[in-house]
Design an enzyme around this catalytic site. Structure first.
Site, short mmCIF file in Angstrom:
data_model
loop_
_atom_site.label_atom_id
_atom_site.label_comp_id
_atom_site.label_asym_id
_atom_site.label_seq_id
_atom_site.Cartn_x
_atom_site.Cartn_y
_atom_site.Cartn_z
N GLY A 237 -77.20 19.04 38.44
CA GLY A 237 -76.63 17.09 38.19
C GLY A 237 -77.05 16.04 37.85
N GLU B 261 -80.59 24.31 40.00
CA GLU B 261 -79.86 24.14 39.00
C GLU B 261 -79.51 23.13 38.21
OE1 GLU B 261 -77.04 27.31 41.88
OE2 GLU B 261 -75.97 25.23 41.69
N GLY C 75 -77.34 22.26 34.59
CA GLY C 75 -76.49 22.72 33.70
C GLY C 75 -77.01 21.69 32.55
N ARG C 76 -76.27 20.27 32.87
CA ARG C 76 -76.04 19.59 31.20
C ARG C 76 -78.11 18.74 31.02
NH1 ARG C 76 -72.57 16.37 32.24
NH2 ARG C 76 -72.26 16.91 34.52
N ARG D 223 -64.65 16.60 27.06
CA ARG D 223 -64.98 15.26 27.81
C ARG D 223 -64.29 13.87 28.03
NH1 ARG D 223 -69.62 13.79 28.43
NH2 ARG D 223 -69.73 14.54 30.55
N TYR E 127 -62.54 12.43 31.22
CA TYR E 127 -63.37 12.08 31.95
C TYR E 127 -63.67 10.91 31.37
CZ TYR E 127 -64.98 16.31 33.13
OH TYR E 127 -64.84 18.08 33.16
N CYS F 101 -51.78 16.82 18.75
CA CYS F 101 -50.64 16.46 18.72
C CYS F 101 -50.46 15.51 20.42
CB CYS F 101 -49.14 17.06 18.63
SG CYS F 101 -48.70 17.31 16.68
N TYR G 250 -71.40 20.93 27.91
CA TYR G 250 -69.71 21.24 28.63
C TYR G 250 -68.75 20.57 27.28
CZ TYR G 250 -71.55 20.90 33.02
OH TYR G 250 -72.16 21.88 34.38
N1 LLP Z 1 -74.72 23.90 40.31
C1 LLP Z 1 -72.76 24.05 40.84
C2 LLP Z 1 -72.23 24.51 41.72
C3 LLP Z 1 -72.04 23.29 40.09
O1 LLP Z 1 -70.88 23.01 41.00
C4 LLP Z 1 -72.50 22.75 38.85
C5 LLP Z 1 -71.74 21.91 38.05
C6 LLP Z 1 -74.21 22.34 38.44
C7 LLP Z 1 -74.59 23.03 39.19
C8 LLP Z 1 -74.60 21.81 37.18
O2 LLP Z 1 -74.11 20.13 36.92
P1 LLP Z 1 -74.85 19.67 35.95
O3 LLP Z 1 -76.47 19.80 36.18
O4 LLP Z 1 -74.52 20.52 35.10
O5 LLP Z 1 -74.21 18.19 36.20
N2 LLP Z 1 -67.72 19.74 33.10
C9 LLP Z 1 -68.01 18.47 33.74
C10 LLP Z 1 -69.32 18.60 35.12
C11 LLP Z 1 -68.95 19.36 35.49
C12 LLP Z 1 -70.01 20.58 36.56
C13 LLP Z 1 -68.93 21.01 37.18
N3 LLP Z 1 -70.33 21.73 37.97
C14 LLP Z 1 -68.84 17.30 32.70
O6 LLP Z 1 -68.75 17.13 31.25
O7 LLP Z 1 -69.11 16.34 32.25
#
Ligand code: LLP
Length: 417
Positions: A226, A267, A269-270, A306, A310, A340, A376
């Protein structure tokens, strides 16, 4: 080098032109170096576990593994990707963890076979893992009763969220763990995508409350993901030291409570990949609608979802095929795709309201570069309107490498043969 310079850097621009030339448009372009720099920023954490849902290309996974990053998988497909990229299952430091709210039979079979710890988001899931394999390592993903996200759709905590085990159910789950002879590795909390410092201390307190109630030795706690990143010029970077300090204090306190040595996992991602990627598209039409202009490019929300999903903001730059920034008339401009669907607009706010940005108007054939799409982006692409998945290209040490070919229409039709 700053990880997200306000202006597109010449090296990236040249690589975008080259990638468009080599594999055509639309295409995704990633840079390896900023990914390595992001990993380096997180060194203070005992374990960085990449949430590969953000970008699960196996070449990106391999790059992260070479930097000592562990991995999280949320599906059987993501487990197989991690294995393909060289991650070792069943090792003492748990290179791969499976996190979800449910587990299907095929995945259950695979995690048991490989000894992959399961981070359980529901009591049913815990039961299913325990019935499949006594002694299997599990985590509990806890919903602390509140959450936070950059959009309602990325908030993963609170009473309206489907994610995690409701904090009140902790004792029941611990009883289940004992009855089923499962081995509890740790507790995990991910309240959503888009960190808010006001929530940080609340989450740490909630974690400690759960550690106290668990009242048993633990090997690890996870702060989830997050971490936010800048998506606009001038937007500040998150303060990692502050973030780590708050969680590390919680880790030390958890060690005091349990009398066990506890590893602090993160953990993201982004954070690791978002700013390291762009989507390159070609301008195919420029038209006037009342006093506004629409620039229509050959990428759509089937590629980058995205903004439509969102209302997320991505900076967009137009450049000519020789790499010069487009100049000239600047007016209210929306950038849209070929689908479309009226919602196929990259410049829109939450709720689907089209936003007109003051942009210099490009010409047909110029390139549109949509920034900060490394997370994403490709991962959320679809085949909507029967459009094949776009190729992915990685820039590393001055070299461009195609890390995923363009899907073909024959590939799509093949599945229906
Ligand atoms: N851990 C868990 C359990 C999660 O569900 C997620 C994201 C992450 C870690 C990683 O979150 P991050 O660090 O990437 O924010 N598609 C959306 C984001 C949805 C994330 C879902 N879970 C976007 O494009 O912003």
């Amino acid at each position: 080098m700053t990880i997200r310079p306000d202006a597109l850097q010449p090296e990236l621009l040249q690589a975008a032109l080259q990638a468009a030339q080599n594999v055509g448009t639309p295409c995704w372009l990633y840079e390896a170096e900023p990914i390595r720099q992001r990993v380096a920023q997180l060194r203070a954490f005992d374990c960085v576990r990449y949430a590969q849902k953000a970008n699960s290309n196996t070449h990106i996974l391999r790059l992260l593994r070479s930097q000592g990053v562990m991995v999280d998988a949320v599906s059987l497909g993501e487990i197989e990707r991690a294995l393909h990229a060289g991650y070792q299952p069943g090792t003492p430091d748990h290179e791969i963890v499976f996190t979800a709210d449910i587990i299907d039979e095929a995945t259950l079979h695979r995690v048991v076979e490989l000894g992959i710890p399961v981070n359980c988001g529901s009591p049913d899931m815990l039961r299913q893992v325990g019935e499949a394999q006594r002694g299997h390592p599990v985590w509990l993903r806890i919903n602390p009763g509140f959450g936070h996200g950059h959009s309602r759709k990325t908030n993963t905590g609170g009473p309206s969220s489907k994610h995690g085990i409701w904090y009140d159910e902790l004792e029941d789950c611990l009883r289940l763990i004992d009855e089923l002879g499962l081995s509890l590795v740790g507790l995990h909390m991910h309240i959503g995508s888009g960190v808010d410092y006001q929530h940080l201390h609340q989450v740490c307190d909630s974690m400690l409350d759960c550690v106290r109630r668990a009242n048993r030795p633990l090997a690890a706690i996870s702060a989830g993901g997050g971490l936010s990143v800048p998506y606009r010029a001038g937007e500040p970077e998150i303060d990692i030291d502050q973030y780590h300090a708050a969680w590390d204090r919680a880790r030390v306190e958890a060690e005091r409570i349990t009398g066990s040595k506890i590893r602090l996992e993160l953990e993201p991602g982004r954070f690791l990949v978002a700013n390291a990627g762009v989507l390159v598209a070609e301008v195919r039409a420029v038209k006037k609608v009342a006093n506004n202009h629409f620039v229509i490019v050959d990428a759509g929300f089937n590629d980058l979802a995205r903004p439509a999903m969102y209302g997320s903001h991505h900076d967009i730059c137009f450049v000519t095929r020789d790499g010069s920034p487009v100049s000239g008339y600047v007016g209210p401009t929306a950038v849209a795709g070929p689908l479309c669907e009226s919602g196929d607009v990259f410049t829109q706010a939450d709720g689907g309201y089209v936003e007109f940005r003051d942009l210099a108007l490009p010409k047909v054939g110029d390139l549109a570069i949509l920034r900060d799409t490394g997370a994403y982006g490709a991962a959320m692409s679809s085949n909507y309107n029967s459009r094949p998945l776009a190729p992915e290209v990685l820039l590393d040490g001055g070299e461009l490498k195609v890390i995923r070919k363009r899907q073909t229409i024959a590939d799509l039709l093949g599945l229906e043969a």
